[in-house]
Motif scaffolding. Structure first.
Motif, PDB file in Angstrom:
ATOM      1  N   VAL A   1      -7.197  -2.980   0.545  1.00 18.90           N
ATOM      2  CA  VAL A   1      -7.222  -2.178  -0.689  1.00 18.90           C
ATOM      3  C   VAL A   1      -8.500  -1.338  -0.894  1.00 18.90           C
ATOM      4  O   VAL A   1      -8.433  -0.007  -1.232  1.00 18.90           O
ATOM      5  CB  VAL A   1      -6.737  -3.110  -1.837  1.00 18.90           C
ATOM      6  CG1 VAL A   1      -6.981  -2.390  -3.207  1.00 18.90           C
ATOM      7  CG2 VAL A   1      -5.476  -3.575  -1.554  1.00 18.90           C
TER       8      VAL A   1
ATOM      9  N   CYS B   1      -4.703   4.258  -7.437  1.00 17.18           N
ATOM     10  CA  CYS B   1      -5.202   3.828  -6.185  1.00 17.18           C
ATOM     11  C   CYS B   1      -5.093   5.066  -5.048  1.00 17.18           C
ATOM     12  O   CYS B   1      -3.872   5.435  -4.746  1.00 17.18           O
ATOM     13  CB  CYS B   1      -4.319   2.786  -5.450  1.00 17.18           C
ATOM     14  SG  CYS B   1      -4.492   1.092  -6.559  1.00 17.18           S
TER      15      CYS B   1
ATOM     16  N   ASP C   1       0.562   7.122  -6.530  1.00 16.15           N
ATOM     17  CA  ASP C   1      -0.590   7.882  -7.022  1.00 16.15           C
ATOM     18  C   ASP C   1      -0.081   9.283  -6.496  1.00 16.15           C
ATOM     19  O   ASP C   1      -0.622  10.055  -7.167  1.00 16.15           O
ATOM     20  CB  ASP C   1      -1.822   7.436  -5.809  1.00 16.15           C
ATOM     21  CG  ASP C   1      -3.039   8.227  -6.100  1.00 16.15           C
ATOM     22  OD1 ASP C   1      -3.640   7.869  -7.137  1.00 16.15           O
ATOM     23  OD2 ASP C   1      -3.321   9.232  -5.462  1.00 16.15           O
TER      24      ASP C   1
ATOM     25  N   SER D   1      -0.545   5.306 -12.320  1.00 15.81           N
ATOM     26  CA  SER D   1      -1.404   4.253 -11.995  1.00 15.81           C
ATOM     27  C   SER D   1      -0.484   3.094 -11.572  1.00 15.81           C
ATOM     28  O   SER D   1       0.616   3.211 -11.659  1.00 15.81           O
ATOM     29  CB  SER D   1      -2.270   3.718 -13.272  1.00 15.81           C
ATOM     30  OG  SER D   1      -1.620   3.339 -14.268  1.00 15.81           O
TER      31      SER D   1
ATOM     32  N   LEU E   1       1.620   1.800  -3.511  1.00 17.84           N
ATOM     33  CA  LEU E   1       0.499   2.486  -4.083  1.00 17.84           C
ATOM     34  C   LEU E   1       0.211   3.885  -3.834  1.00 17.84           C
ATOM     35  O   LEU E   1       0.079   4.768  -4.742  1.00 17.84           O
ATOM     36  CB  LEU E   1      -0.896   1.543  -3.892  1.00 17.84           C
ATOM     37  CG  LEU E   1      -0.736   0.098  -4.274  1.00 17.84           C
ATOM     38  CD1 LEU E   1      -2.170  -0.458  -3.645  1.00 17.84           C
ATOM     39  CD2 LEU E   1      -0.739  -0.120  -5.587  1.00 17.84           C
TER      40      LEU E   1
ATOM     41  N   PHE F   1      -8.274   2.726  -0.156  1.00 22.75           N
ATOM     42  CA  PHE F   1      -8.180   3.482  -1.377  1.00 22.75           C
ATOM     43  C   PHE F   1      -9.364   3.656  -2.421  1.00 22.75           C
ATOM     44  O   PHE F   1     -10.258   2.671  -2.133  1.00 22.75           O
ATOM     45  CB  PHE F   1      -7.098   2.678  -2.375  1.00 22.75           C
ATOM     46  CG  PHE F   1      -5.700   2.519  -1.606  1.00 22.75           C
ATOM     47  CD1 PHE F   1      -4.891   3.501  -2.069  1.00 22.75           C
ATOM     48  CD2 PHE F   1      -5.337   1.644  -0.924  1.00 22.75           C
ATOM     49  CE1 PHE F   1      -3.327   3.235  -1.388  1.00 22.75           C
ATOM     50  CE2 PHE F   1      -4.051   1.466  -0.432  1.00 22.75           C
ATOM     51  CZ  PHE F   1      -3.053   2.292  -0.556  1.00 22.75           C
ATOM     52  N   ASP F   2      -9.578   4.481  -2.805  1.00 19.33           N
ATOM     53  CA  ASP F   2     -10.330   4.827  -3.905  1.00 19.33           C
ATOM     54  C   ASP F   2      -9.805   4.348  -5.241  1.00 19.33           C
ATOM     55  O   ASP F   2      -8.752   4.934  -5.662  1.00 19.33           O
ATOM     56  CB  ASP F   2     -10.703   6.411  -3.973  1.00 19.33           C
ATOM     57  CG  ASP F   2     -11.594   6.598  -5.031  1.00 19.33           C
ATOM     58  OD1 ASP F   2     -12.415   5.666  -5.602  1.00 19.33           O
ATOM     59  OD2 ASP F   2     -11.501   7.689  -5.755  1.00 19.33           O
ATOM     60  N   VAL F   3     -10.054   2.918  -5.663  1.00 19.89           N
ATOM     61  CA  VAL F   3      -9.507   2.520  -6.870  1.00 19.89           C
ATOM     62  C   VAL F   3     -10.322   2.523  -8.076  1.00 19.89           C
ATOM     63  O   VAL F   3     -11.427   2.448  -8.006  1.00 19.89           O
ATOM     64  CB  VAL F   3      -9.518   0.979  -6.388  1.00 19.89           C
ATOM     65  CG1 VAL F   3      -8.241   0.268  -7.599  1.00 19.89           C
ATOM     66  CG2 VAL F   3      -9.201   0.471  -5.064  1.00 19.89           C
TER      67      VAL F   3
ATOM     68  N   CYS G   1       0.753  -1.213   0.042  1.00 17.12           N
ATOM     69  CA  CYS G   1       0.123   0.051  -0.080  1.00 17.12           C
ATOM     70  C   CYS G   1       1.059   1.175   0.301  1.00 17.12           C
ATOM     71  O   CYS G   1       0.256   2.174  -0.689  1.00 17.12           O
ATOM     72  CB  CYS G   1      -0.877   0.087   1.263  1.00 17.12           C
ATOM     73  SG  CYS G   1      -2.244  -1.347   1.011  1.00 17.12           S
TER      74      CYS G   1
ATOM     75  N   LEU H   1      -1.738  -3.835 -11.201  1.00  9.52           N
ATOM     76  CA  LEU H   1      -1.971  -4.579  -9.867  1.00  9.52           C
ATOM     77  C   LEU H   1      -1.618  -6.138 -10.138  1.00  9.52           C
ATOM     78  O   LEU H   1      -1.589  -6.948  -9.213  1.00  9.52           O
ATOM     79  CB  LEU H   1      -3.482  -4.330  -9.774  1.00  9.52           C
ATOM     80  CG  LEU H   1      -3.897  -2.907  -9.253  1.00  9.52           C
ATOM     81  CD1 LEU H   1      -5.722  -2.965  -8.931  1.00  9.52           C
ATOM     82  CD2 LEU H   1      -3.213  -2.675  -8.082  1.00  9.52           C
TER      83      LEU H   1
END
Ligand code: HEM
Length: 510
Positions: free
Chosen positions: A470, A505, A171, A176, A167, A474-476, A164, A179
């Protein structure tokens, strides 16, 4: 009377070679005739050439480049429920066959021809000896039991945090993330931390592309090659490793992994007291414990290496694939993603106070997502071949003679329209219906019986914790610059060849 004995003259080398060749050709012709007309499986339907010779499957897989998962579907459409896919081999389509082949009552041996292809004969996974396997599983269960995994969930969470953090950094930089590689990095770091107390830091690799993960992916087709041509293993084992490393970059990464594992094993064997410094129990505590092994001979250096390599491979790709498949479907179906996020927010209101695995397991929608993921994810799409014992057995309503190799790919259960209507649709809701408990017996991602997955508890722990973290933290959002694909070819495991899943993410603040 002439007492002299006249000996027949010996054939010349050319004559001897011609004779041997002729005998070989006659034998091969006889074998084809026998396979087609006199073999105990002669009455089972299937392609004639598959019945006649062992070469049909390698021809289709290696020469034509077909995925065995697709080929099985086609032959069953043409020939029915039970198909002879090799002179001595049957594959079954009716889903009820799965529990008939793979169950605790039967304890049928694994077929050596496939399992030798992994070149890890002394491991829990490859051994075909059911007694040796039972003993090894008992030893390792001290680490992989439900209780042991529950105690170790902090380690899993730490590796999720590592992923994370990357990620978040990406971000912040407006990028991006891949994944496919990201989740594999997490599962690789988890299994190496868990089994060897060594974090490989795969998630720290640029773009998540750790050389080892890329290499293992590239090496998958060699399993298919070695499955049919066992002599390839002999060739590979006889070439000096320094030369292999120079010839092939993926093999160099795999050999480096082997070297790293071997160094630790040598150190432990030289001085077992180093185990006292480990931060938590690792596989060598169990494998080298006379008490846990109950007086049986302890594994050799090679045996330990094989076990380490198997646990590494079995524990990384499989869970990584499942996580990627879950994210793929959720991101392509926003309503499902929203529902999961709502459930997580309600159960996990304060971001800093992460629920335990046991609490997450009680969440109905997350649980449905995990089960549906295991149903649609091609974790281990291969038919897992077993040898029918000498007395023979009834399978799918037919008598199968002893010595026959039988298998069923889990895809025939998971894709069955009778059991899972609209089987091609990712639909977690199906696991929330009143009668859904009946579906459980048909979830066979971890196989069944004495050789079912040893790492099932760890796998569930990783799936619950990682998906929850996740999608809560996160806002994925899909990166639509490249359409992700889930196309793959079976090489025991799925070998993915489409564009990887990429997503932005963005960390949530609350
Ligand atoms: C979603 C994740 C996973 C799936 C779908 C999965 C699936 C399977 C399947 C189908 C088998 C049977 C293979 C056969 O009969 O040849 C198996 C065996 C095995 N799995 Fe897993 N697995 C997963 C995760 C793991 C993890 C995390 C580990 C941990 C190291 C693990 C370790 C093993 C081992 C050691 C065996 C061999 C057991 C034996 O032959 O007795 N697996 N797995």
């Amino acid at each position: 009377m002439d007492s002299q004995l006249t000996l027949p003259s010996l054939p010349s080398p050319t004559q001897a070679a011609t004779l041997a060749l002729s005998a070989f050709v006659v034998y091969k012709i006889w074998l084809v005739i026998y396979n087609l007309y006199f073999h105990p499986l002669a009455h089972f339907p299937g392609p004639r050439v598959a019945a006649a010779t062992e070469l049909w499957l390698p021809y289709r897989e290696l020469y034509k480049g077909e995925s065995l998962s697709d080929l099985r579907v086609r032959v069953h459409q043409q020939y029915g429920d039970i198909v002879r896919i090799g002179p001595n081999e049957l594959h079954f389509a009716r889903p009820t066959a799965y529990n008939e082949i793979y169950n605790m009552k039967h304890r049928w041996a694994k077929d050596y021809r496939l399992y030798r292809a992994f070149n890890l004969d002394s491991s829990s996974f490859s051994t075909t000896d059911i007694v040796a396997s039972k003993r090894r599983r008992h030893v390792l269960s001290t680490l992989f039991s439900r209780q042991a995994i529950s105690n170790m969930q902090g380690l899993v969470r730490d590796r999720i945090t590592d992923m994370c953090d990357v990620l978040k950094r990406r971000d912040n930089a407006g990028k991006s993330s891949d994944l496919f590689f990201g989740f594999r990095g997490f599962t690789t770091d988890t299994i190496t931390s868990f089994c060897f107390a060594k974090n490989f830091h795969a998630t720290n690799a640029p773009e998540f592309e750790a050389p080892l993960i890329v290499a293992l992916e590239q090496c998958l087709p060699s399993i298919t090659l070695c499955k049919y041509f066992g002599s390839m293993l002999w060739v590979m084992n006889s070439i000096p490793e320094a030369i292999i490393s120079k010839l092939s970059a993926p093999m160099a990464a795999v050999l480096l992994l082997k070297k790293t594992l071997l160094e630790q094993i040598k150190a432990v064997l030289r001085d077992p007291s180093v185990l006292e410094n480990a931060p938590h129990p690792i596989i060598y505590h169990a494998l080298l414990s006379p008490e846990i092994n109950k007086g049986h001979a302890l594994p050799s250096e090679l045996g330990l290496l094989h076990e380490a390599q198997v646990l590494f491979s079995a524990g990384s790709d499989t869970v990584g694939t499942a996580l990627m498949v879950a994210a793929f479907h959720l991101l392509h179906q926003p309503e499902q993603q929203r529902r999961l996020e709502e459930e997580l927010r309600a159960a996990w209101p304060v971001l800093e106070e992460q629920p335990r695995f046991e609490a997450l397991e009680k969440l109905p929608y997350l649980t449905a997502v995990v089960k549906e993921t295991l149903r649609v994810s091609p974790g281990t799409p291969a038919g897992l071949p077993r040898v029918v014992p000498a007395a023979g057995a009834m399978l799918s309503g037919a008598f199968i003679p002893g010595g026959t190799i039988v298998s069923q790919s889990p895809l025939f259960v998971h894709n069955s329209e009778q059991i899972f209507p609209n089987a091609h649709v990712f639909d977690p809701e199906r696991w929330m219906q009143p009668n859904s408990s009946q579906l459980e017996t048909h979830l066979v991602a971890f196989s069944k019986g004495p050789r079912s997955c040893l790492g099932i508890n760890l796998a569930y722990c990783e799936l619950y914790l990682c998906l929850a973290t996740v999608f809560r933290q996160f806002d994925v959002r899909l990166d639509t610059t490249k359409a992700a694909e889930l196309s793959w070819t079976e090489h025991f495991l799925p070998h993915f060849h489409g564009e990887h899943l990429r997503a932005f993410c963005t960390p949530r603040s609350e």
